[in-house]
Design an enzyme around this catalytic site. Structure first.
Site, short mmCIF file in Angstrom:
data_model
loop_
_atom_site.label_atom_id
_atom_site.label_comp_id
_atom_site.label_asym_id
_atom_site.label_seq_id
_atom_site.Cartn_x
_atom_site.Cartn_y
_atom_site.Cartn_z
N GLN A 63 9.26 11.63 1.64
CA GLN A 63 8.89 12.25 2.91
C GLN A 63 7.38 12.28 3.04
OE1 GLN A 63 10.44 16.25 2.82
NE2 GLN A 63 9.44 16.73 0.89
N GLU B 26 -3.92 6.57 -8.30
CA GLU B 26 -4.90 7.11 -9.24
C GLU B 26 -6.31 6.61 -8.93
OE1 GLU B 26 -4.60 9.63 -11.28
OE2 GLU B 26 -2.50 9.80 -10.69
N TYR C 119 -2.87 2.40 -7.29
CA TYR C 119 -3.52 2.77 -6.01
C TYR C 119 -3.77 4.27 -5.97
CZ TYR C 119 -4.01 3.08 -0.86
OH TYR C 119 -4.45 3.31 0.43
N ASP D 226 8.69 5.30 -4.27
CA ASP D 226 8.44 5.29 -2.82
C ASP D 226 8.57 6.74 -2.33
OD1 ASP D 226 8.99 2.85 -0.47
OD2 ASP D 226 9.14 4.94 0.13
N PRO D 227 7.53 7.33 -1.75
CA PRO D 227 7.62 8.74 -1.35
C PRO D 227 8.77 8.97 -0.35
CG PRO D 227 5.34 8.01 -1.32
CD PRO D 227 6.18 6.78 -1.53
N ARG E 249 2.93 2.21 -8.44
CA ARG E 249 2.02 2.67 -7.39
C ARG E 249 0.82 3.42 -7.94
NH1 ARG E 249 5.53 2.88 -2.33
NH2 ARG E 249 3.90 3.83 -1.11
N GLY F 111 17.11 4.43 3.90
CA GLY F 111 16.36 4.61 5.15
C GLY F 111 16.16 6.06 5.53
P1 NAD Z 1 -6.83 -3.85 4.73
O1 NAD Z 1 -6.23 -4.49 3.53
O2 NAD Z 1 -6.56 -4.43 6.07
O3 NAD Z 1 -8.41 -3.76 4.57
C1 NAD Z 1 -9.06 -3.57 3.35
C2 NAD Z 1 -10.26 -4.50 3.29
O4 NAD Z 1 -10.98 -4.27 2.06
C3 NAD Z 1 -9.88 -5.98 3.30
O5 NAD Z 1 -10.60 -6.67 4.30
C4 NAD Z 1 -10.25 -6.46 1.90
O6 NAD Z 1 -10.60 -7.83 1.86
C5 NAD Z 1 -11.40 -5.52 1.55
N1 NAD Z 1 -11.63 -5.42 0.10
C6 NAD Z 1 -10.71 -5.10 -0.86
N2 NAD Z 1 -11.29 -5.12 -2.08
C7 NAD Z 1 -12.61 -5.45 -1.88
C8 NAD Z 1 -13.72 -5.62 -2.74
N3 NAD Z 1 -13.62 -5.49 -4.08
N4 NAD Z 1 -14.93 -5.93 -2.20
C9 NAD Z 1 -15.07 -6.08 -0.86
N5 NAD Z 1 -14.04 -5.92 0.02
C10 NAD Z 1 -12.83 -5.62 -0.50
O7 NAD Z 1 -6.38 -2.32 4.69
P2 NAD Z 1 -6.60 -1.14 5.74
O8 NAD Z 1 -5.29 -0.67 6.19
O9 NAD Z 1 -7.61 -1.52 6.75
O10 NAD Z 1 -7.19 0.00 4.79
C11 NAD Z 1 -8.57 0.28 4.74
C12 NAD Z 1 -8.84 1.52 3.89
O11 NAD Z 1 -8.13 2.65 4.43
C13 NAD Z 1 -8.40 1.37 2.43
O12 NAD Z 1 -9.33 2.04 1.61
C14 NAD Z 1 -7.07 2.10 2.39
O13 NAD Z 1 -6.79 2.63 1.13
C15 NAD Z 1 -7.31 3.21 3.41
N6 NAD Z 1 -6.04 3.69 3.98
C16 NAD Z 1 -5.39 2.98 4.96
C17 NAD Z 1 -4.18 3.47 5.45
C18 NAD Z 1 -3.44 2.78 6.57
O14 NAD Z 1 -2.38 3.26 6.94
N7 NAD Z 1 -3.92 1.69 7.13
C19 NAD Z 1 -3.62 4.64 4.92
C20 NAD Z 1 -4.30 5.30 3.91
C21 NAD Z 1 -5.51 4.84 3.45
N1 UDP Z 2 9.89 -0.19 4.17
C1 UDP Z 2 11.12 -0.70 4.53
N2 UDP Z 2 11.22 -2.05 4.80
C2 UDP Z 2 10.16 -2.89 4.74
C3 UDP Z 2 8.90 -2.38 4.38
C4 UDP Z 2 8.79 -1.00 4.09
O1 UDP Z 2 12.11 0.04 4.62
O2 UDP Z 2 10.35 -4.10 4.99
C5 UDP Z 2 9.77 1.26 3.89
C6 UDP Z 2 9.09 1.60 2.55
O3 UDP Z 2 10.03 1.60 1.50
C7 UDP Z 2 8.52 2.98 2.85
C8 UDP Z 2 8.20 2.94 4.34
O4 UDP Z 2 8.93 1.83 4.87
O5 UDP Z 2 9.49 3.97 2.63
C9 UDP Z 2 6.71 2.73 4.63
O6 UDP Z 2 6.28 1.65 3.86
P1 UDP Z 2 4.84 1.02 3.96
O7 UDP Z 2 4.80 -0.13 3.02
O8 UDP Z 2 4.49 0.76 5.37
O9 UDP Z 2 3.81 2.14 3.48
P2 UDP Z 2 3.85 3.39 2.49
O10 UDP Z 2 3.90 4.56 3.40
O11 UDP Z 2 5.04 3.33 1.58
O12 UDP Z 2 2.56 3.28 1.78
#
Ligand code: NAD
Ligand code: UDP
Length: 328
Positions: A275, A148, A146, A272-273, A143, A208
């Site tokens: 909490q 870092e 991502y 995998d975190p 992980r 879980g």
């Molecule tokens: P997602 O994968 O649906 O969207 C990410 C988008 O970025 C995709 O459309 C992908 O094609 C585009 N992309 C990736 N690399 C690219 C590049 N080199 N050039 C141009 N486009 C590129 O993910 P998301 O859930 O919508 O996440 C969006 C952002 O929010 C990310 O930066 C992610 O780290 C951050 N984020 C999301 C969550 C969440 O729970 N959804 C949580 C924490 C952080």
């Molecule tokens: N997880 C799970 N079954 C799945 C997918 C994810 O039990 O089929 C767990 C995963 O191990 C983590 C939590 O659900 O503990 C959330 O995972 P997710 O991939 O949604 O995002 P994360 O919070 O780990 O980035």
């Protein structure tokens, strides 16, 4: 008319942000290379005179002719299985991509907000997580690519702010869900809902007992909107503090979907975190923001979306080799 560039526009959060800023009267330039996104997420904006789309990999030099007032940097794989499959691209988009966008912000005199993550806290030793906690990340674990990249992203953003005076904002996003997530992206909500819809057992990783706190996309977008327009430079957590174990969550999904399948157990992915819960005191105070959509409502809207997908999409498998990528 204010102009805003949104990277990651074809993704889950990026596409909702495009909609929100258009609704607020902005001219939106969406940028994406579709590596984890989907053209379908932006189809409804085709022909909208306040929207244009540029297909581009942001790790390459970014050229925008128009003036820009704001940049939202959301491009990055976000699902563990996505970033484990494309680790180098993940590191590059967080580092080189962010560098390019900060340079663009400086050049255009635009304010930039970058999408950081609760993953900067790693497997946290402080609970719930406050912005002042420095985190517990394994730099060399799977992980790490991502986590870092995102930590570097925060560091270079603060450096551009301090050294060049660029107006920067940093949102630390906690697990967010809703319509337009990719059904096959491997994250727990699409995974469980997809399994229920296909009539498969729900795969719980580990025992879980690990927890997450899920935020509905509309609440997340509202928090991001307010943060962008605020004058606060340091990172702000945006998420829903309502925490649940993954085991209890699987039971909730079984009830919601009415599936007759059961839960099965698989290995817990490395690092995998265990909490995760945001402390949102800062967002409440600074932005007068807190989530409004409870999990039952949000999950229902999300399940309705997944149910509406074609059977072809339902059966598509991006990640058959999941286990291989999650090992040390
Ligand atoms: P997602 O994968 O649906 O969207 C990410 C988008 O970025 C995709 O459309 C992908 O094609 C585009 N992309 C990736 N690399 C690219 C590049 N080199 N050039 C141009 N486009 C590129 O993910 P998301 O859930 O919508 O996440 C969006 C952002 O929010 C990310 O930066 C992610 O780290 C951050 N984020 C999301 C969550 C969440 O729970 N959804 C949580 C924490 C952080
Ligand atoms: N997880 C799970 N079954 C799945 C997918 C994810 O039990 O089929 C767990 C995963 O191990 C983590 C939590 O659900 O503990 C959330 O995972 P997710 O991939 O949604 O995002 P994360 O919070 O780990 O980035």
């Amino acid at each position: 008319m204010k102009k805003i560039l949104i990277t990651g526009a074809a993704g889950f959060l990026g596409s909702h942000l495009c909609d929100r800023f258009i609704k607020e009267g902005y001219y939106v330039i969406g940028m994406d290379n579709y590596i984890t996104g989907d053209k379908k997420n932006l189809l409804h904006l085709e022909g909208n005179i306040n929207f244009e789309f540029v297909e581009h990999d942001i790790t390459e030099f970014i050229n925008i002719e128009k003036d820009l007032d704001y940049i939202l940097h959301f491009a990055s794989p976000a699902s563990p299985i996505d970033y484990l499959k494309i680790p180098i691209q993940t590191l590059k988009v967080g580092s080189l991509g962010t560098h390019n966008l900060l340079g663009l912000a400086k050049d255009k005199n635009a304010r930039i907000l970058i999408a950081s993550t609760s993953e900067v806290y790693g497997d946290p030793l402080v609970h719930p997580q406050t912005e002042g906690y420095y985190g517990n990340v394994n730099t060399i674990g799977p992980r790490g690519v991502y986590d870092e990249a995102k930590r570097f992203q925060e560091a270079i953003t603060m450096a551009y702010h301090r050294f060049h005076g660029v107006e920067t904002r940093i949102v630390r996003i906690f697990n967010t869900y809703g319509p337009r997530m990719r059904l096959n992206d491997g994250r727990v909500i699409p995974a469980f809902m997809g399994q229920a819809l296909r009539g498969e057992d729900l795969t719980i990783f580990g025992d879980g007992s690990q927890t997450r706190s899920f935020c509905y996309v509309d609440d997340q977008v509202e928090g991001i909107f307010r943060l962008l327009l605020s004058d606060y430079v340091e990172p702000v957590n945006i998420g829903n503090p309502h925490e649940i174990t993954i085991k209890e969550f699987a039971e909730e999904i079984i009830k919601l979907t009415g599936t007759t399948q059961k839960t099965i157990y698989q290995d817990l992915p490395v690092n995998d975190p265990l909490q995760r819960q945001p402390n949102i005191t800062l967002a409440k105070k600074l932005l007068n923001w807190e989530p409004k959509v409870n999990r039952a409502e949000g999950m229902k809207m999300t399940f309705d979306y997944f149910k509406s997908l074609s059977s072809e999409e339902l059966l598509k498998r991006d990640h058959k080799d999941f286990a291989k990528h999650m090992k040390k």
